[in-house]
Design an enzyme around this catalytic site. Sequence first.
Site, mmCIF file in Angstrom:
data_model
loop_
_atom_site.group_PDB
_atom_site.id
_atom_site.type_symbol
_atom_site.label_atom_id
_atom_site.label_comp_id
_atom_site.label_asym_id
_atom_site.label_seq_id
_atom_site.Cartn_x
_atom_site.Cartn_y
_atom_site.Cartn_z
ATOM 1 N N ASP A 176 -7.968 1.402 -0.246
ATOM 2 C CA ASP A 176 -7.558 1.802 -1.586
ATOM 3 C C ASP A 176 -8.716 1.530 -2.545
ATOM 4 O OD1 ASP A 176 -4.526 2.168 -3.113
ATOM 5 O OD2 ASP A 176 -6.274 1.611 -4.333
ATOM 6 N N ILE A 177 -8.966 2.505 -3.422
ATOM 7 C CA ILE A 177 -10.111 2.412 -4.333
ATOM 8 C C ILE A 177 -9.912 1.333 -5.400
ATOM 9 C CG2 ILE A 177 -9.407 4.081 -6.113
ATOM 10 C CD1 ILE A 177 -12.197 5.368 -5.809
ATOM 11 N N ASN A 195 5.549 4.039 -2.435
ATOM 12 C CA ASN A 195 5.982 4.351 -3.797
ATOM 13 C C ASN A 195 6.408 5.815 -3.836
ATOM 14 O OD1 ASN A 195 5.297 1.769 -4.733
ATOM 15 N ND2 ASN A 195 3.192 2.376 -5.142
ATOM 16 N N GLY A 229 6.729 4.575 -9.037
ATOM 17 C CA GLY A 229 5.321 4.313 -9.348
ATOM 18 C C GLY A 229 4.340 5.144 -8.559
ATOM 19 N N GLN A 230 4.811 6.272 -8.015
ATOM 20 C CA GLN A 230 3.897 7.126 -7.234
ATOM 21 C C GLN A 230 2.953 7.864 -8.174
ATOM 22 O OE1 GLN A 230 5.875 10.044 -4.763
ATOM 23 N NE2 GLN A 230 3.967 10.645 -3.740
ATOM 24 N N HIS A 241 1.852 8.567 1.246
ATOM 25 C CA HIS A 241 0.952 7.513 1.711
ATOM 26 C C HIS A 241 1.699 6.196 1.819
ATOM 27 C CE1 HIS A 241 0.719 7.833 -2.687
ATOM 28 N NE2 HIS A 241 0.558 6.522 -2.710
ATOM 29 N N LEU A 242 1.293 5.407 2.798
ATOM 30 C CA LEU A 242 1.828 4.064 3.004
ATOM 31 C C LEU A 242 0.749 3.078 2.584
ATOM 32 C CD1 LEU A 242 3.499 5.940 4.934
ATOM 33 C CD2 LEU A 242 3.647 3.996 6.492
ATOM 34 N N HIS A 243 1.118 2.157 1.701
ATOM 35 C CA HIS A 243 0.197 1.071 1.353
ATOM 36 C C HIS A 243 0.402 -0.069 2.352
ATOM 37 C CE1 HIS A 243 -0.549 2.263 -3.005
ATOM 38 N NE2 HIS A 243 0.563 2.930 -2.784
HETATM 39 P P1 AMP Z 1 0.610 5.336 -5.576
HETATM 40 O O1 AMP Z 1 0.564 4.751 -6.946
HETATM 41 O O2 AMP Z 1 1.621 4.694 -4.670
HETATM 42 O O3 AMP Z 1 0.747 6.844 -5.627
HETATM 43 O O4 AMP Z 1 -0.778 4.982 -4.904
HETATM 44 C C1 AMP Z 1 -1.911 5.767 -5.013
HETATM 45 C C2 AMP Z 1 -3.039 4.867 -4.625
HETATM 46 O O5 AMP Z 1 -4.152 5.675 -4.352
HETATM 47 C C3 AMP Z 1 -3.450 3.877 -5.712
HETATM 48 O O6 AMP Z 1 -3.323 2.555 -5.209
HETATM 49 C C4 AMP Z 1 -4.895 4.250 -6.008
HETATM 50 O O7 AMP Z 1 -5.709 3.135 -6.265
HETATM 51 C C5 AMP Z 1 -5.307 4.968 -4.746
HETATM 52 N N1 AMP Z 1 -6.347 5.967 -4.896
HETATM 53 C C6 AMP Z 1 -6.431 6.954 -5.823
HETATM 54 N N2 AMP Z 1 -7.532 7.683 -5.633
HETATM 55 C C7 AMP Z 1 -8.163 7.169 -4.552
HETATM 56 C C8 AMP Z 1 -9.362 7.482 -3.849
HETATM 57 N N3 AMP Z 1 -10.161 8.500 -4.234
HETATM 58 N N4 AMP Z 1 -9.717 6.721 -2.793
HETATM 59 C C9 AMP Z 1 -8.942 5.700 -2.403
HETATM 60 N N5 AMP Z 1 -7.784 5.339 -3.014
HETATM 61 C C10 AMP Z 1 -7.409 6.072 -4.077
#
Ligand code: AMP
Length: 112
Positions: A30-31, A85, A91-92, A98-100
């Site tokens: 995650d960035i 999310n 909070g998506q 995607h799975l965190h």
């Molecule tokens: P969500 O809020 O559950 O939709 O999570 C989206 C996640 O994607 C967040 O934790 C962001 O930090 C992550 N994210 C967004 N853009 C990127 C990217 N280019 N590379 C890696 N992670 C990203």
Amino acid sequence: MNDCIFCKIIKKEINADIVKDETDWMCFQDINPKAPVHLLIIPKTHYDNLHSVNDDLIIVKLMNGVKTIVKELGLEKKGYRVIVNTGDDGGQTVSHLHLHILAKRPLGWPPG
Ligand code: AMP
Ligand code: ZN
């Protein structure tokens, strides 16, 4: 999905710190990490969210992907959290399923 940031990562049109690149899914850092380990596991097919998935097998593959990554990183003993999310209240922010995976710090409950 042309403008989906995660589809662009899959197509290698933008860079990500890729941890694992499998046939049906990939895992990358995650960035904006919220824990010392913060990874994302995504299907290579675009689904907006869990409810758009029309292939039940991919859900199994993603969860097995979590187990694979967790084992490779040795996270089972101390524990970790898997989060999906979904929607505005969930909070998506990225509309590609995607799975965190969060680990390597005590995680509070309930989340904010
Ligand atoms: P969500 O809020 O559950 O939709 O999570 C989206 C996640 O994607 C967040 O934790 C962001 O930090 C992550 N994210 C967004 N853009 C990127 C990217 N280019 N590379 C890696 N992670 C990203
Ligand atoms: Zn996408």
